[in-house]
Design an enzyme around this catalytic site. Structure first.
Site, PDB file in Angstrom:
ATOM      1  N   GLU A 178     -87.184 -40.115 -29.391  1.00  0.00           N
ATOM      2  CA  GLU A 178     -86.627 -39.594 -28.143  1.00  0.00           C
ATOM      3  C   GLU A 178     -87.106 -40.418 -26.958  1.00  0.00           C
ATOM      4  O   GLU A 178     -88.120 -41.100 -27.014  1.00  0.00           O
ATOM      5  CB  GLU A 178     -87.001 -38.123 -27.930  1.00  0.00           C
ATOM      6  CG  GLU A 178     -88.409 -37.734 -28.310  1.00  0.00           C
ATOM      7  CD  GLU A 178     -89.496 -38.384 -27.505  1.00  0.00           C
ATOM      8  OE1 GLU A 178     -89.326 -38.548 -26.272  1.00  0.00           O
ATOM      9  OE2 GLU A 178     -90.537 -38.743 -28.082  1.00  0.00           O
ATOM     10  N   GLU A 321     -90.950 -41.828 -28.822  1.00  0.00           N
ATOM     11  CA  GLU A 321     -89.956 -42.833 -29.220  1.00  0.00           C
ATOM     12  C   GLU A 321     -89.632 -42.786 -30.707  1.00  0.00           C
ATOM     13  O   GLU A 321     -88.689 -43.419 -31.161  1.00  0.00           O
ATOM     14  CB  GLU A 321     -90.408 -44.263 -28.883  1.00  0.00           C
ATOM     15  CG  GLU A 321     -90.681 -44.537 -27.433  1.00  0.00           C
ATOM     16  CD  GLU A 321     -91.111 -45.990 -27.192  1.00  0.00           C
ATOM     17  OE1 GLU A 321     -91.117 -46.785 -28.163  1.00  0.00           O
ATOM     18  OE2 GLU A 321     -91.447 -46.311 -26.037  1.00  0.00           O
TER      19      GLU A 321
END
Length: 353
Positions: A178, A321
């Site tokens: 994300e 991430e």
């Protein structure tokens, strides 16, 4: 709204229990290898889980992808992050050009990075970007609902559809990633609403805020909870009022992976917020999840315990991430190689205890 909610229910109904016969076959193989039973710990557990997920005693897990969902957050107006909101679109372009930490780690793990704009507050264009923008960022949850129920469901559908397309092309393992400045704030709010924690227990430093801003962030989350009155018995209500578009997208990734009999490796705090919502929406998806690591973000341990997951590794990471999840890909490769390459007591002529 009813039709969209039914759609989520139909997705949940596609998730089948793990294949117990495949798990028994995998366990029998593990127990026949030249080692004391269970001595490889979580590697053995991962091998058996992968068998149950896929229905194959020794599945091919070589096709892997980390799906990075990106979205902005209106709550950044409250000053909850050390970084400005403009960093979200800037980092999306960094992912797409291959320069972020998750790109480096994914290359090393032989995994694809798939970046999805589900709610970035900017106009982005890139040949490798999957553009599925529901809206340009959420509203400020400290003043009202972050998004509508319909928008949350639409974002879930985005994640599901991305996984469906990749699974059709042969991907067997997915990781949750994300990007969204401010997203530890809605994640903490989700944990409080669904896990029963206090703001002091759930709200962490995110991008590295100081003590004064941490106290402010806790108060912002308290205000969001009070203003919205999200119903803990209704995970979609919690997601819509307190969540983020990228978090909702990851809910869809998790549900989609489970529905397509694929393993989903959960990253850190934000990904685990999505996993918690997914588990409440469809408890049958939980056995398809593998927790990659324990984040340094406050509340992550409690988040995983609430879901019923145990992390594979402890690396003192808090980047997000999908970085921790991609690191865990190496352990999955190790588990698969043990299953395929290690000698049995019989083949090696070793006496069994």
């Amino acid at each position: 709204m009813t039709n969209m909610a039914n759609e989520i229910r139909e997705i949940a109904e596609r998730i089948l229990p793990l294949d117990e016969e495949a798990m028994r076959a995998a366990q029998a193989r593990l127990d026949s290898l030249t080692k004391p039973p269970g001595s490889l710990g979580k590697l053995e557990a991962a091998a058996a889980q992968a068998a149950g997920v896929t229905g194959e005693a020794m599945p091919d897990l070589s096709r892997k992808a980390v799906i990075v969902m990106a979205g902005d957050h209106g709550v950044c107006e409250e000053g909850v992050s050390a970084f400005p909101a403009e960093v979200t679109p800037q980092m999306v372009l960094n992912f797409l050009s291959g320069g972020a930490a998750v790109n480096v780690l994914a290359r090393h793990a032989g995994a694809d990075v798939v970046c999805v704009d589900v709610g970035v507050n900017a106009d982005l264009s890139h040949p490798r970007l999957i553009s599925r923008k529901i809206r340009r960022g959420t509203a400020n949850m400290a003043r009202g609902p972050a998004m509508s129920r319909e928008e949350a469901i639409a974002a879930i559908r985005v994640g599901y559809d991305v996984v469906a397309e990749l699974a059709e092309a042969g991907t067997r393992v997915f990781a949750t990633g994300e990007m969204g400045i401010g997203n530890t704030t809605p994640s903490a709010a989700i944990l409080i609403a669904l896990g029963g924690l206090t703001p002091e227990q759930a709200v962490g430093r995110g991008t590295g805020i100081d003590d004064e801003r941490l106290l402010h962030k806790q108060r912002v989350v308290e205000r969001a909870l009070a203003v919205n009155g999200a119903d803990p018995a209704d995970p979609l209500d919690v997601l819509a009022k307190l969540g983020g578009l990228e978090i909702a997208g990851l809910v869809g990734v998790i549900l989609g992976a489970a529905a397509h009999r694929s393993l989903v490796v959960v990253d850190g705090f934000i990904s685990s917020a999505a996993a918690l919502v997914a588990a409440r929406l469809a408890p049958a998806c939980t056995p398809y999840m593998l927790a990659s690591h324990l984040s340094l973000e406050q509340g992550h341990r409690s988040m995983l315990e609430t879901i019923g997951l145990s992390p594979m590794i402890h690396m003192d990471m808090r980047l997000g991430e999908g970085t921790g999840a991609v690191l865990a890909f190496h352990f999955l490769d190790a588990a698969a190689n043990i299953m395929r390459e290690m000698a049995t007591f019989e083949s090696a002529g070793v006496s069994q205890g």
